[in-house]
Design a protein around this motif. Structure first.
Motif, mmCIF file in Angstrom:
data_model
loop_
_atom_site.group_PDB
_atom_site.id
_atom_site.type_symbol
_atom_site.label_atom_id
_atom_site.label_comp_id
_atom_site.label_asym_id
_atom_site.label_seq_id
_atom_site.Cartn_x
_atom_site.Cartn_y
_atom_site.Cartn_z
ATOM 1 N N GLN A 10 0.829 -1.205 0.000
ATOM 2 C CA GLN A 10 0.000 0.000 0.000
ATOM 3 C C GLN A 10 0.867 1.261 0.000
ATOM 4 N N LYS A 11 2.192 1.098 0.193
ATOM 5 C CA LYS A 11 3.083 2.257 0.062
ATOM 6 C C LYS A 11 3.220 2.540 -1.421
ATOM 7 N N GLY A 12 3.137 3.848 -1.774
ATOM 8 C CA GLY A 12 3.184 4.178 -3.177
ATOM 9 C C GLY A 12 4.590 4.258 -3.740
ATOM 10 N N PRO A 113 -1.722 1.222 -5.029
ATOM 11 C CA PRO A 113 -1.106 1.311 -3.697
ATOM 12 C C PRO A 113 -2.147 1.449 -2.588
ATOM 13 N N ARG A 114 -3.062 0.459 -2.503
ATOM 14 C CA ARG A 114 -4.034 0.541 -1.406
ATOM 15 C C ARG A 114 -4.725 -0.808 -1.237
ATOM 16 N N TRP A 120 -7.544 -6.055 -2.672
ATOM 17 C CA TRP A 120 -8.019 -7.358 -2.185
ATOM 18 C C TRP A 120 -8.326 -8.304 -3.337
ATOM 19 N N PHE A 138 10.808 5.401 4.572
ATOM 20 C CA PHE A 138 9.379 5.202 4.798
ATOM 21 C C PHE A 138 8.952 3.764 4.553
ATOM 22 N N HIS A 141 8.342 1.418 7.414
ATOM 23 C CA HIS A 141 7.258 1.766 8.322
ATOM 24 C C HIS A 141 5.937 1.098 7.935
ATOM 25 N N GLN A 145 2.147 -3.213 8.392
ATOM 26 C CA GLN A 145 0.712 -3.148 8.060
ATOM 27 C C GLN A 145 0.414 -4.065 6.875
ATOM 28 N N ALA A 148 0.479 -7.647 7.833
ATOM 29 C CA ALA A 148 -0.729 -7.968 8.619
ATOM 30 C C ALA A 148 -1.919 -8.172 7.668
ATOM 31 N N SER A 149 -1.984 -7.359 6.602
ATOM 32 C CA SER A 149 -3.077 -7.531 5.618
ATOM 33 C C SER A 149 -2.981 -8.903 4.954
ATOM 34 N N LEU A 152 -4.395 -11.561 7.146
ATOM 35 C CA LEU A 152 -5.853 -11.486 7.108
ATOM 36 C C LEU A 152 -6.375 -12.152 5.835
#
Ligand SMILES: Nc1ncnc2c1ncn2[C@@H]1O[C@H](COP(=O)(O)OP(=O)(O)OP(=O)(O)O)[C@@H](O)[C@H]1O
Ligand SMILES: Nc1ncnc2c1ncn2[C@@H]1O[C@H](COP(=O)(O)OP(=O)(O)OP(=O)(O)O)[C@@H](O)[C@H]1O
Ligand SMILES: [Mg+2]
Ligand SMILES: [Mg+2]
Lengths: 237, 237
Positions: A10-12, A113-114, A120, A138, A141, A145, A148-149, A152
């Protein structure tokens, strides 16, 4: 059997699209039958392959030809003007993948990036995930996340979204921060980090501006050679 | 009166966060009273300012101090683990801005690389928008979509989302593609392109890894000097 791989982070600007087009083209150059799905409404992968689209070859379903046994599903955004007008139909995409199962060896998917419906959809369609991480500050950092996605996604879609590895990109071995990030990645994630890494190479940017991959535009460049290493690592499993 | 500026571009990794932190810090260094809102659930601006947070100074409302008359609204994501657990409350944010109107000169807002609820919240809160564009190929492609989103935002939120300008970032004057993109931008957009541009400078990456801006970490660097030019252009109006 068909193997499928999605680029997600998700980081661009970390090199998802650049890695997707090189992975897809590189696998096709080894003789494998490959499809590249551009699930980013921005459609950068579709733009980056413009110079390789074979207009005279009959497409298969809604796929366009990029060469022998090499297909592209153009971005939904390439047709619509504003992003929020397009929605994703995962069942339709899954249906397309099922209909191609016997005529493909590899499916490579690029995502925006999301972790929204498009992000999904990529995780649902593919059994493996590569997370490109830019060798700059960055990038570390957001990684926890992203991982973790993936956990899931694995719990929701059986057999999907297995982490194939984290790929360091835009690495500049003359920059202390780059070296620090590489050491951080290997210390924190161990063998979840791929052996291959992609060096920062402006030839890759140049290739993109000609609508071609590095393999097509500058096969001798450091960037193309790094991606060739990656292809070898992915094929060797 | 309070002036507000948001950094927006749904293309990832173009320098939105890097520009937001330098714009906010640079304006504060001129003596203006400044707040930086991090509306990206990824929280890169919050991470990039870690080295400047003044723990011993009493915060104002939910803002933390970064120095004299310089405040940060930390990212909502800094508190939650998975991005899709946080939602934005634009009315609450607008209420916060209204309560600060008399004690601030500038509000600078950072957004994630997407026009979702967070991206739109940034456009609703601010009267001006800067669109950073990386001087590389893909950047041009998504720009028309971004500018179309701004038109839509202006029609929905009166007095908001006026384009202050397009800012070329990561410019490398030794690279042909960089020069081509600059010429393309100026030919297509004319004076919508700011006079300032930000050169690619790894010192900015290094500064971020220390949780500081270039002004704090390496004020003599090319990157910091480019941002100083930008501040001057923004203040001169
Ligand atoms: N190894 C590399 N060396 C130099 N430049 C690179 C490299 N890889 C990618 N780039 C350039 O960096 C920019 C960002 O790369 P890319 O668009 O592939 O990232 P992305 O993660 O797909 O971005 P987004 O988050 O917007 O989808 C592009 O301009 C690309 O040409
Ligand atoms: N002028 C510059 N020269 C060199 N590196 C830069 C420059 N500006 C930004 N960077 C680096 O490029 C990367 C991307 O920048 P940044 O995170 O600010 O982009 P962004 O648009 O905010 O990304 P996202 O879309 O994920 O929010 C960061 O690692 C940053 O340190
Ligand atoms: Mg991309
Ligand atoms: Mg950012």
């Amino acid at each position: 059997p068909l193997e499928s791989l999605v680029l997600a982070n998700q980081k661009g600007g970390v090199g998802k699209t650049t890695t997707a087009i090189h992975l897809a083209h590189g696998l096709a150059l080894t003789g494998a039958r490959v499809a590249l799905f551009d699930l980013d409404p921005q459609g950068n992968a579709t733009v980056a392959m413009q110079g390789m689209i074979q207009d005279d070859v009959e497409g298969q379903e809604i796929l366009v030809s990029l060469g022998k046994d090499f297909w592209l599903l153009p971005s939904p955004g390439a047709r619509a003007v504003l992003e929020h007008k397009v929605t994703v139909d995962v069942n339709k995409l899954q249906g397309l993948v099922d209909s191609l199962k016997d005529s493909l060896d590899w499916l490579v998917v690029d995502c925006p990036p999301r972790m929204d419906e498009w992000g999904w959809a990529g995780l649902q369609l593919c059994d493996q995930v590569i997370v490109p991480v830019q060798a700059e500050f960055f990038a570390m950092h957001g990684l926890s996340q992203m991982l973790a996605s993936l956990d899931l996604a694995r719990s929701q879609f059986a057999g999907k979204a297995k982490l194939r590895g984290v790929l360091p990109t835009m690495v500049d071995l003359t920059e202390p921060v780059s070296i620090e990030v590489l050491e951080d990645l290997r210390r924190n994630l161990g063998d979840q980090v791929l052996n291959s890494m992609i060096l920062r190479d402006s030839h890759l940017v140049e290739a993109a501006s000609h609508g071609k991959t590095g393999f097509q535009h500058c096969p001798w460049s450091e960037g193309a050679l790094c991606y060739a290493e990656l292809i070898k690592e992915i094929i060797d499993g």
